[in-house]
Design an enzyme around this catalytic site. Structure first.
Site, PDB file in Angstrom:
ATOM      1  N   ASP A 320     -31.358   4.862  14.710  1.00 32.88           N
ATOM      2  CA  ASP A 320     -31.813   5.287  13.380  1.00 32.88           C
ATOM      3  C   ASP A 320     -33.331   5.413  13.326  1.00 32.88           C
ATOM      4  OD1 ASP A 320     -31.573   6.058  10.689  1.00 32.88           O
ATOM      5  OD2 ASP A 320     -31.823   3.999   9.979  1.00 32.88           O
ATOM      6  N   ASN A 408     -42.317   2.934   7.321  1.00 34.76           N
ATOM      7  CA  ASN A 408     -41.297   3.796   6.735  1.00 34.76           C
ATOM      8  C   ASN A 408     -41.979   4.838   5.857  1.00 34.76           C
ATOM      9  OD1 ASN A 408     -38.872   4.545   5.060  1.00 34.76           O
ATOM     10  ND2 ASN A 408     -37.897   3.049   6.395  1.00 34.76           N
TER      11      ASN A 408
END
Ligand code: CA
Length: 578
Positions: A320, A408
């Protein structure tokens, strides 16, 4: 289900100052290209098309930031949930968007509402189709239009003065597992946006429209489709050779949900692409294959949608490692040479510096603990992936960083005077990976990760625990974390690839920043605190508890009538069931 009963609040803070004249002009390609020369306004998501989030404003500076106080606040309304928007400022007006895509325009001097426009999303129908959070990160502005991503797949252009719709485009359908959460970007008269959703069975793409009319211009798929049909372009034909059989029935992944940048000189639009879907390469029938163009940085001609170059951060992704994080353009001197670079602090823990004209790899080093790779090839930038990081159904392996990532969506910023990039970082991210033995693909079923997990408690019994690592630990590289700190703001020198200073607070999700010519870096923490540090040394100068929480947007800054403001967006009130 997450249910949040809270209001969304926007606060602007300022120090007092003398009068200052400012002229607003229409926002065209030239204005966007020169956004850094117009620091009173904030015309595009990352402040400039190079997404540096460096404001030349210096009225608020290291000597007076301690006097920062509330100028105004505005209650946007009920709804709540995580706010991730970076507002825009143009023509004395602040434009923002909430997590459910409600667009609002405020007088940027007083916070008084000028208009708001609610897309009236069918929330009950759309919510289960949202793979990864009901969020919106921002708007685009172009030629008197505010262009808004609507999470249900629409792209809406509103009249900047009245808030009335001018055109509506269709990017995707939530029925297909796609959502639109990222800020659209303008590139040479086109507006471009991507689709989120690679934890669901989707095929990632970006869609370009004519920014004035909303007429669809081109679409670039990030992964190939059914090979029995014609390839959409030569780049996808090439990509298809890097996949195994029948992968396309499960989607492929490569969603695009955050980072984009535009170099007007090179006329290249840069795009980061998401993880492969399902997560384990084995379930994509792709063991040992690269799976282009997942987890990659793409350079695309915005006029035609043609791929000019690519760099794949993570060949054969199984973890991921979306590589959609902020793409930042800067001109820096490396080994005595002025280089036009593109930089990214990737989820996967490496900081990347590429030549943005050619795509040539310049350097890449871990900025946190990393164990999925031993390092990057100095010439090509290809990672040396640890064999043990690949996993099957039996042994469970602990990989660092995990799916939350070392960095992120929270915006970083680059201060050219200090020569530092401020990265909201999670230093202790990890995840235990094993293939889910029970994974079966069902058309129409949403979750598509193929990973064994713990689970929620059910009527039949307590929550099953998440899997425990059983495989031998992998060797770790990268700088040691600050003891006891899992979430830090890292000031990183991209030339030497070394951390210069670090302070507690932030994390990979939340903790966004803006830096200014006042030798300041501002950071908003997820618990509602606004912090300011000296940009060069990281000395703490300000800590304000704003009283907001429930997800906090990054700070941004603007100046009107001689007064510089800092704004933040967040929630107040009761938060239930999160
Ligand atoms: Ca993902």
């Amino acid at each position: 289900m997450n249910k949040t009963f809270s209001a969304v609040l926007l606060a602007a803070l300022a120090v007092t100052a003398a009068a200052f004249a400012q002229n607003s002009k229409k926002v065209d390609d030239v204005a966007l290209r020169n956004a850094a020369k117009n620091p009173g306004e904030w015309l595009t998501y990352g402040f400039t098309q190079g997404e540096t989030r460096f404001s030349p404003l210096d009225q608020i500076n290291a000597s007076n930031v301690g006097r920062l106080g509330l100028a105004w606040s505005h209650d946007i309304g009920k709804g709540g949930g995580p706010q991730e928007d970076t507002p825009l400022v143009w023509n004395n007006t602040l434009y923002g968007i909430t997590n459910w895509s409600v667009v609002f325009a405020l007088d940027a001097r007083t916070g008084e509402e000028k208009w708001h426009w609610d897309p009236e999303i069918n929330r009950d129908a759309v919510r289960p189709k949202v793979c990864c959070g009901v969020v919106n990160r921002g708007l685009a502005i172009y030629q008197g239009l505010i262009i808004a991503p609507i999470i249900d797949g629409r792209l809406l252009a509103l009249d900047a003065t009245t808030g009335k719709p001018v055109w509506e485009g269709r990017v995707s359908y939530s029925q297909d597992g796609y959502t639109v959460t990222m800020a659209p970007r303008i590139a040479h008269g086109k507006v471009v946006v991507g689709v989120a959703g690679a934890e669901y069975p989707v095929r990632g793409y970006i869609q370009a429209f004519d920014a004035l009319t909303g007429k669809p211009a081109w679409r670039f798929y990030t992964v190939p489709g059914d090979p029995s049909k014609p390839f959409e372009n030569p780049a996808l034909k090439k990509a298809a050779e890097t996949w195994g059989p029948n992968f396309w029935k499960l989607g492929g992944g490569g969603s695009v949900w955050d980072g984009m940048a535009y170099d007007a000189d090179a006329n290249l639009l840069y795009v980061g692409t998401g993880n492969g879907g399902p997560w384990p390469e084995a379930l994509r029938n792709s063991k040992g294959k690269d799976n282009l163009y997942v987890c990659s940085i793409l350079a695309i001609n915005p006029d035609t949608g043609e791929l000019k170059w690519y760099y794949q951060n993570v060949p054969g992704d199984s973890w991921d490692f979306d590589s959609v994080q902020q793409l930042m353009l800067a001109d820096v001197t490396i080994r005595g040479q002025q280089r036009k670079v593109l930089m990214q602090a990737n989820k996967n823990g490496f900081y990347y510096v590429l030549d943005r004209v050619t795509g040539q790899f310049i350097s890449g080093q871990p900025f946190v603990h990393v164990n999925w790779a031993k390092g990057l090839d100095e010439k090509t930038g290809r990672p040396f992936i640890n064999d043990g990081a690949h996993y099957g159904e039996e042994d469970t392996v602990q990989v660092m960083p995990g799916p939350g990532g070392a960095h992120n969506w929270a915006p970083m910023s680059f201060n050219p005077a200090a020569g530092l990039v401020y990265i909201p970082t999670s230093t202790a991210s990890s995840f235990n990976y094993a293939v889910d033995k029970e994974f079966e693909f069902h058309d129409g079923k949403m979750s598509n990760t193929g990973i064994r997990r713990g689970g929620p408690a059910t009527a039949e019994g307590p929550a099953p625990p998440p899997p425990v690592a059983t495989a031998p630990p992998l060797p770790v590289i990268g700088p040691d974390p600050i003891p006891g700190q899992r979430s830090v703001l890292v000031a990183y020198d991209p030339v030497t690839q070394r951390q210069r200073w670090a302070v507690p607070g932030g994390g990979s999700i939340g903790g966004g920043t803006v830096t200014t010519a006042g030798n300041l870096v501002f950071q908003v923490l997820p618990d509602g605190r606004l912090m300011a540090y000296t940009a060069d040394k990281g000395e703490k100068l300000l800590e304000i508890q704003t009283g907001m929480r429930a997800g906090m947007s990054p700070p941004m800054t603007y100046m009107i009538d001689g007064k510089q403001y800092i704004t933040i967006l967040g929630g107040v009130g009761l938060v239930v069931g999160r």
